[in-house]
Design a protein around this motif. Structure first.
Motif, PDB file in Angstrom:
ATOM      1  N   LYS A   1     -13.312  75.850  90.376  1.00 12.43           N
ATOM      2  CA  LYS A   1     -13.003  77.116  89.702  1.00 12.43           C
ATOM      3  C   LYS A   1     -12.907  76.961  88.187  1.00 12.43           C
ATOM      4  O   LYS A   1     -12.904  77.953  87.449  1.00 12.43           O
ATOM      5  N   ASN A   2     -12.771  75.710  87.714  1.00 10.10           N
ATOM      6  CA  ASN A   2     -12.715  75.422  86.278  1.00 10.10           C
ATOM      7  C   ASN A   2     -11.491  76.039  85.595  1.00 10.10           C
ATOM      8  O   ASN A   2     -11.475  76.216  84.385  1.00 10.10           O
ATOM      9  N   ILE A   3     -10.484  76.394  86.389  1.00  2.00           N
ATOM     10  CA  ILE A   3      -9.277  77.026  85.831  1.00  2.00           C
ATOM     11  C   ILE A   3      -8.090  76.668  86.728  1.00  2.00           C
ATOM     12  O   ILE A   3      -8.247  76.537  87.951  1.00  2.00           O
ATOM     13  N   CYS A   4      -6.919  76.482  86.126  1.00  5.79           N
ATOM     14  CA  CYS A   4      -5.747  76.092  86.905  1.00  5.79           C
ATOM     15  C   CYS A   4      -5.148  77.294  87.635  1.00  5.79           C
ATOM     16  O   CYS A   4      -5.410  78.444  87.262  1.00  5.79           O
ATOM     17  N   PRO A   5      -4.355  77.065  88.675  1.00  9.54           N
ATOM     18  CA  PRO A   5      -3.782  78.171  89.461  1.00  9.54           C
ATOM     19  C   PRO A   5      -2.960  79.141  88.621  1.00  9.54           C
ATOM     20  O   PRO A   5      -3.002  80.357  88.852  1.00  9.54           O
ATOM     21  N   HIS A   6      -2.188  78.619  87.646  1.00  7.28           N
ATOM     22  CA  HIS A   6      -1.369  79.493  86.807  1.00  7.28           C
ATOM     23  C   HIS A   6      -2.232  80.476  86.031  1.00  7.28           C
ATOM     24  O   HIS A   6      -1.969  81.682  86.002  1.00  7.28           O
ATOM     25  N   CYS A   7      -3.281  79.985  85.389  1.00  6.89           N
ATOM     26  CA  CYS A   7      -4.137  80.849  84.569  1.00  6.89           C
ATOM     27  C   CYS A   7      -4.971  81.795  85.420  1.00  6.89           C
ATOM     28  O   CYS A   7      -5.376  82.872  84.970  1.00  6.89           O
ATOM     29  N   LEU A   8      -5.224  81.390  86.652  1.00  8.05           N
ATOM     30  CA  LEU A   8      -5.964  82.251  87.577  1.00  8.05           C
ATOM     31  C   LEU A   8      -5.165  83.499  87.925  1.00  8.05           C
ATOM     32  O   LEU A   8      -5.730  84.578  88.147  1.00  8.05           O
ATOM     33  N   GLU A   9      -3.834  83.364  87.897  1.00  6.17           N
ATOM     34  CA  GLU A   9      -2.955  84.475  88.275  1.00  6.17           C
ATOM     35  C   GLU A   9      -2.372  85.220  87.084  1.00  6.17           C
ATOM     36  O   GLU A   9      -1.789  86.288  87.242  1.00  6.17           O
ATOM     37  N   THR A  10      -2.501  84.659  85.888  1.00  2.00           N
ATOM     38  CA  THR A  10      -1.864  85.243  84.703  1.00  2.00           C
ATOM     39  C   THR A  10      -2.913  85.601  83.652  1.00  2.00           C
ATOM     40  O   THR A  10      -3.755  84.776  83.303  1.00  2.00           O
ATOM     41  N   LYS A  11      -2.848  86.819  83.146  1.00  2.38           N
ATOM     42  CA  LYS A  11      -3.775  87.250  82.092  1.00  2.38           C
ATOM     43  C   LYS A  11      -3.260  86.753  80.741  1.00  2.38           C
ATOM     44  O   LYS A  11      -2.199  87.164  80.282  1.00  2.38           O
ATOM     45  N   LEU A  12      -4.009  85.858  80.135  1.00  2.23           N
ATOM     46  CA  LEU A  12      -3.666  85.336  78.817  1.00  2.23           C
ATOM     47  C   LEU A  12      -4.674  85.869  77.802  1.00  2.23           C
ATOM     48  O   LEU A  12      -5.874  85.907  78.063  1.00  2.23           O
ATOM     49  N   HIS A  13      -4.194  86.275  76.631  1.00  2.00           N
ATOM     50  CA  HIS A  13      -5.037  87.005  75.685  1.00  2.00           C
ATOM     51  C   HIS A  13      -5.812  86.112  74.723  1.00  2.00           C
ATOM     52  O   HIS A  13      -6.727  86.592  74.047  1.00  2.00           O
ATOM     53  N   PHE A  14      -5.455  84.829  74.626  1.00  2.00           N
ATOM     54  CA  PHE A  14      -6.256  83.959  73.771  1.00  2.00           C
ATOM     55  C   PHE A  14      -7.524  83.548  74.522  1.00  2.00           C
ATOM     56  O   PHE A  14      -7.603  83.623  75.754  1.00  2.00           O
TER      57      PHE A  14
ATOM     58  N   GLY B   1      -6.017  74.712  78.861  1.00  2.00           N
ATOM     59  CA  GLY B   1      -6.334  73.394  78.345  1.00  2.00           C
ATOM     60  C   GLY B   1      -5.666  72.229  79.057  1.00  2.00           C
ATOM     61  O   GLY B   1      -5.848  71.082  78.659  1.00  2.00           O
ATOM     62  N   ARG B   2      -4.894  72.501  80.113  1.00  2.00           N
ATOM     63  CA  ARG B   2      -4.282  71.399  80.856  1.00  2.00           C
ATOM     64  C   ARG B   2      -5.347  70.632  81.651  1.00  2.00           C
ATOM     65  O   ARG B   2      -6.410  71.166  81.966  1.00  2.00           O
ATOM     66  N   HIS B   3      -5.008  69.388  81.969  1.00  2.00           N
ATOM     67  CA  HIS B   3      -5.896  68.589  82.808  1.00  2.00           C
ATOM     68  C   HIS B   3      -6.006  69.239  84.186  1.00  2.00           C
ATOM     69  O   HIS B   3      -4.997  69.609  84.793  1.00  2.00           O
ATOM     70  N   LEU B   4      -7.217  69.393  84.678  1.00  2.00           N
ATOM     71  CA  LEU B   4      -7.453  70.006  85.976  1.00  2.00           C
ATOM     72  C   LEU B   4      -7.405  68.972  87.086  1.00  2.00           C
ATOM     73  O   LEU B   4      -8.019  67.905  86.981  1.00  2.00           O
ATOM     74  N   LYS B   5      -6.699  69.296  88.143  1.00  2.00           N
ATOM     75  CA  LYS B   5      -6.691  68.436  89.322  1.00  2.00           C
ATOM     76  C   LYS B   5      -7.974  68.660  90.122  1.00  2.00           C
ATOM     77  O   LYS B   5      -8.660  69.672  89.965  1.00  2.00           O
ATOM     78  N   LYS B   6      -8.309  67.712  90.968  1.00  2.00           N
ATOM     79  CA  LYS B   6      -9.563  67.774  91.715  1.00  2.00           C
ATOM     80  C   LYS B   6      -9.696  69.051  92.530  1.00  2.00           C
ATOM     81  O   LYS B   6     -10.791  69.596  92.684  1.00  2.00           O
ATOM     82  N   THR B   7      -8.566  69.550  93.036  1.00  2.00           N
ATOM     83  CA  THR B   7      -8.607  70.743  93.889  1.00  2.00           C
ATOM     84  C   THR B   7      -9.008  71.995  93.119  1.00  2.00           C
ATOM     85  O   THR B   7      -9.364  72.998  93.721  1.00  2.00           O
TER      86      THR B   7
END
Length: 256
Positions: free
Chosen positions: A79-92, A69-75
């Motif tokens: 992908k519609n997802i931030c770098p942290h969430c792209l690398e980390t499996k979150l269960h919610f 839910g963080r604001h996404l930077k243009k880069t």
């Protein structure tokens, strides 16, 4: 009789007593902005922070990361997802936060959470309610609102659960039920504040359990907490709910 009544009423009565005491204190001593500590002017007497600090609070605005839910930077827009969430499996399934965890909102959360100012609950929850309405979060599809529980040791130390105060006020606004006690923090964990991302994930691993799986089976939940940083705590709570049969698990925090 009075002691028995107080025990029966529990945290709800304690919250109202604390609110009344703080009201009396603020009558005797002039209120100061909890962020900049400047004396509040008369028109802002019902606000915990001054207008100057209020306008400086950084809002999360679209586009949002489809996970945390963080604001996404243009880069990261493609992908519609931030770098942290792209690398980390979150269960919610998805998390939301009205504000960035900095400045005045960070100071308000610290006053609320660590300095016993639980009278800030209505003010802070109102900000979360406004966010739900502004971005049309799917609150109608939620069966239960559930706060992130504290371990019994930490609850004794703090004397109240800030997430529960927020959850109950949000639930009341939308006519929803809060589910208290169904999700339990059965393992004591050290504070996440000084831990790295990998350490945070390991620290809270398997720290939650569902006390009665039948109460959560096939239900949709909105999990409430004050702050989402790496998402480790909310993710573990969601994992426990889903393992017990929950359907959709959304997370709403005040800041991230």
């Amino acid at each position: 009789m009075l002691r028995q009544f107080i025990r029966q009423q529990g945290n709800g009565l304690a919250f109202h007593i604390a609110k009344a005491i703080n009201g009396l204190i603020n009558t005797v001593y002039p209120k100061k902005c909890l962020a900049c500590k400047e004396k509040l002017k008369v028109p802002a007497q019902n606000e915990p922070i001054c207008a100057r600090c209020l306008v400086k609070i950084k809002k999360n605005i679209p586009p949002f990361c489809s996970s945390c839910g963080r604001h996404l930077k243009k880069t990261n827009l493609t992908k519609n997802i931030c770098p942290h969430c792209l690398e980390t499996k979150l269960h919610f399934d998805r998390a939301f936060s009205p504000f960035a965890y900095e400045g005045a909102i960070k100071k308000l959360i610290h006053e609320f959470k660590y300095r016993g100012k639980n009278y800030l609950g209505p003010y802070l929850s109102a900000m979360m309610v406004e966010f739900i309405k502004e971005y049309d979060l799917p609150i109608d599809y939620i069966d239960f609102i559930i706060p992130i529980p504290l371990h019994k040791t930490k609850l004794r130390e703090r004397e109240f659960n800030q997430a529960q105060i927020l959850a109950e006020l949000i639930a009341k606004e939308f006519g929803k039920d809060t589910l208290i006690g169904a999700l339990k923090r059965h393992r004591y964990t050290k504070t996440q504040t000084d831990l790295e991302i990998a350490e945070r994930l390991e620290n809270v691993k398997d720290s939650f359990l569902v006390t009665n799986p039948q109460t959560v089976k096939d239900k949709n939940f909105l999990v409430i907490d004050d702050v989402l940083t790496t998402g480790a705590t909310s993710s573990e709570a969601a994992a426990a709910l889903k393992e017990a049969g929950a359907n959709i698990v959304l997370v709403l925090t005040l800041a991230n």
